[in-house]
Design a protein around this motif. Structure first.
Motif, PDB file in Angstrom:
ATOM      1  N   UNK A 255       0.486  -1.270  -0.109  1.00  0.00           N
ATOM      2  CA  UNK A 255      -0.073  -0.373  -0.185  1.00  0.00           C
ATOM      3  C   UNK A 255       1.221   0.945   0.568  1.00  0.00           C
ATOM      4  N   UNK A 256       0.367   2.155  -1.172  1.00  0.00           N
ATOM      5  CA  UNK A 256       1.297   3.489  -0.494  1.00  0.00           C
ATOM      6  C   UNK A 256      -0.140   4.246  -0.276  1.00  0.00           C
ATOM      7  N   UNK A 257       0.750   5.252   0.098  1.00  0.00           N
ATOM      8  CA  UNK A 257      -0.132   6.634   0.760  1.00  0.00           C
ATOM      9  C   UNK A 257      -0.109   7.959  -0.154  1.00  0.00           C
ATOM     10  N   UNK A 258      -0.678   9.157   0.116  1.00  0.00           N
ATOM     11  CA  UNK A 258      -0.421  10.181   0.023  1.00  0.00           C
ATOM     12  C   UNK A 258      -0.320  11.056  -1.213  1.00  0.00           C
ATOM     13  N   UNK A 259      -0.856  12.083  -1.873  1.00  0.00           N
ATOM     14  CA  UNK A 259      -1.220  11.919  -2.930  1.00  0.00           C
ATOM     15  C   UNK A 259       0.209  12.080  -4.083  1.00  0.00           C
ATOM     16  N   UNK A 260       1.049  12.216  -3.849  1.00  0.00           N
ATOM     17  CA  UNK A 260       2.168  11.982  -5.049  1.00  0.00           C
ATOM     18  C   UNK A 260       2.531  10.834  -5.140  1.00  0.00           C
ATOM     19  N   UNK A 261       2.413   9.170  -3.976  1.00  0.00           N
ATOM     20  CA  UNK A 261       2.959   7.872  -4.626  1.00  0.00           C
ATOM     21  C   UNK A 261       1.499   7.630  -5.310  1.00  0.00           C
ATOM     22  N   UNK A 262       0.443   8.031  -4.578  1.00  0.00           N
ATOM     23  CA  UNK A 262      -0.191   7.063  -5.326  1.00  0.00           C
ATOM     24  C   UNK A 262      -1.064   7.762  -6.596  1.00  0.00           C
ATOM     25  N   UNK A 263      -0.952   8.640  -6.868  1.00  0.00           N
ATOM     26  CA  UNK A 263      -0.630   8.842  -8.209  1.00  0.00           C
ATOM     27  C   UNK A 263       0.643   8.314  -9.249  1.00  0.00           C
ATOM     28  N   UNK A 264       1.832   7.827  -8.750  1.00  0.00           N
ATOM     29  CA  UNK A 264       2.551   7.187  -9.581  1.00  0.00           C
ATOM     30  C   UNK A 264       2.553   5.670  -9.296  1.00  0.00           C
ATOM     31  N   UNK A 265       2.021   5.343  -8.135  1.00  0.00           N
ATOM     32  CA  UNK A 265       1.182   4.157  -8.430  1.00  0.00           C
ATOM     33  C   UNK A 265       0.245   4.139  -9.478  1.00  0.00           C
ATOM     34  N   UNK A 266      -0.797   4.391  -9.889  1.00  0.00           N
ATOM     35  CA  UNK A 266      -1.377   4.264 -10.957  1.00  0.00           C
ATOM     36  C   UNK A 266      -1.087   4.826 -11.761  1.00  0.00           C
TER      37      UNK A 266
ATOM     38  N   UNK B  76      -0.045   6.514  10.005  1.00  0.00           N
ATOM     39  CA  UNK B  76       0.334   7.210   9.962  1.00  0.00           C
ATOM     40  C   UNK B  76      -0.356   8.402   9.866  1.00  0.00           C
ATOM     41  N   UNK B  77      -0.406  10.066   9.938  1.00  0.00           N
ATOM     42  CA  UNK B  77      -0.735  11.416  10.228  1.00  0.00           C
ATOM     43  C   UNK B  77      -1.884  10.971   9.315  1.00  0.00           C
ATOM     44  N   UNK B  78      -2.416  12.094   8.974  1.00  0.00           N
ATOM     45  CA  UNK B  78      -4.415  12.480   8.124  1.00  0.00           C
ATOM     46  C   UNK B  78      -3.856  11.602   6.583  1.00  0.00           C
ATOM     47  N   UNK B  79      -4.451  10.883   5.595  1.00  0.00           N
ATOM     48  CA  UNK B  79      -3.776  10.682   4.540  1.00  0.00           C
ATOM     49  C   UNK B  79      -4.966  11.124   3.629  1.00  0.00           C
ATOM     50  N   UNK B  80      -5.160  11.384   2.533  1.00  0.00           N
ATOM     51  CA  UNK B  80      -6.443  11.933   1.577  1.00  0.00           C
ATOM     52  C   UNK B  80      -6.366  10.512   0.297  1.00  0.00           C
ATOM     53  N   UNK B  81      -4.853  10.030   0.063  1.00  0.00           N
ATOM     54  CA  UNK B  81      -5.428   9.003  -1.102  1.00  0.00           C
ATOM     55  C   UNK B  81      -4.477   7.859  -0.300  1.00  0.00           C
ATOM     56  N   UNK B  82      -4.765   6.766  -0.944  1.00  0.00           N
ATOM     57  CA  UNK B  82      -4.352   5.176  -0.615  1.00  0.00           C
ATOM     58  C   UNK B  82      -4.419   4.626  -2.203  1.00  0.00           C
ATOM     59  N   UNK B  83      -3.674   4.304  -2.282  1.00  0.00           N
ATOM     60  CA  UNK B  83      -3.381   2.923  -3.247  1.00  0.00           C
ATOM     61  C   UNK B  83      -2.819   1.749  -2.951  1.00  0.00           C
ATOM     62  N   UNK B  84      -4.115   0.615  -2.804  1.00  0.00           N
ATOM     63  CA  UNK B  84      -3.521  -0.694  -2.990  1.00  0.00           C
ATOM     64  C   UNK B  84      -2.941  -1.774  -3.731  1.00  0.00           C
ATOM     65  N   UNK B  85      -1.510  -1.723  -4.130  1.00  0.00           N
ATOM     66  CA  UNK B  85      -1.172  -2.790  -4.873  1.00  0.00           C
ATOM     67  C   UNK B  85      -1.052  -4.098  -5.036  1.00  0.00           C
ATOM     68  N   UNK B  86      -2.011  -4.603  -3.899  1.00  0.00           N
ATOM     69  CA  UNK B  86      -1.117  -6.261  -4.604  1.00  0.00           C
ATOM     70  C   UNK B  86      -2.788  -6.673  -4.921  1.00  0.00           C
ATOM     71  N   UNK B  87      -3.086  -7.504  -5.870  1.00  0.00           N
ATOM     72  CA  UNK B  87      -4.215  -7.703  -6.883  1.00  0.00           C
ATOM     73  C   UNK B  87      -5.070  -8.244  -5.768  1.00  0.00           C
ATOM     74  N   UNK B  88      -4.975  -9.610  -4.910  1.00  0.00           N
ATOM     75  CA  UNK B  88      -5.790 -10.147  -3.579  1.00  0.00           C
ATOM     76  C   UNK B  88      -6.193  -9.178  -2.743  1.00  0.00           C
ATOM     77  N   UNK B  89      -5.724  -8.495  -2.013  1.00  0.00           N
ATOM     78  CA  UNK B  89      -5.943  -7.720  -0.760  1.00  0.00           C
ATOM     79  C   UNK B  89      -7.027  -6.601  -1.331  1.00  0.00           C
ATOM     80  N   UNK B  90      -6.484  -5.909  -3.186  1.00  0.00           N
ATOM     81  CA  UNK B  90      -7.065  -5.108  -3.599  1.00  0.00           C
ATOM     82  C   UNK B  90      -8.534  -5.781  -3.503  1.00  0.00           C
ATOM     83  N   UNK B  91      -9.246  -7.757  -4.047  1.00  0.00           N
ATOM     84  CA  UNK B  91     -10.253  -8.020  -4.149  1.00  0.00           C
ATOM     85  C   UNK B  91     -10.998  -7.780  -2.436  1.00  0.00           C
ATOM     86  N   UNK B  92      -9.478  -8.175  -1.895  1.00  0.00           N
ATOM     87  CA  UNK B  92     -10.916  -8.547  -0.139  1.00  0.00           C
ATOM     88  C   UNK B  92     -10.686  -6.899   0.589  1.00  0.00           C
TER      89      UNK B  92
END
Length: 119
Positions: free
Chosen positions: A19-30, A78-94
């Motif tokens: 999982x990545x968090x924060x706007x920049x890391x989430x954008x890069x993961x997408x 962590x402190x407040x986060x406005x966006x998260x990206x799950x990077x594992x398919x199995x966890x994302x499905x769950x």
């Protein structure tokens, strides 16, 4: 009780480095194709919500609005986060099953790359 399931799965994802968090890391993961699911906080700014809705729609990544910035940040230690990206398919499905079971609707996203579902 279901909210605890979603937040617990997000905590599991961060501990497994899926999982990545924060706007920049989430954008890069997408953009890089690593993101399997994006979650944006319900109390995030309208600009942030639109940005991730558009990015996820274009890149074909499912996106949900869920929780608050504080609850998402707290779930991953962590402190407040406005966006998260799950990077594992199995966890994302769950996480998506838990969100759907709670009645949270998916916002735009999840279609094929570059395909516009609206037309």
């Amino acid at each position: 009780m279901r909210q605890n399931k979603v937040l617990s799965l997000l905590g599991l994802a961060i501990r497994g480095r899926n999982l990545v968090s924060g706007e920049f890391q989430t954008e890069n993961a997408v953009k890089s194709g690593h993101a399997m699911l994006v979650i944006v906080a319900e109390d995030a700014s309208a600009n942030t919500k639109k940005f991730f809705t558009d990015k996820c729609s274009y890149y074909g990544v499912p996106a949900y609005c869920y929780g608050t910035r504080e609850s998402l940040g707290g779930a991953i230690g962590k402190e407040m986060r406005s966006s998260l990206a799950v990077c594992d398919a199995g966890l994302a499905q769950a996480v998506m099953r838990a969100l759907d079971g709670e009645g949270v609707c998916q916002v735009k996203g999840g279609s094929e790359h570059g395909k516009n579902e609206g037309t």
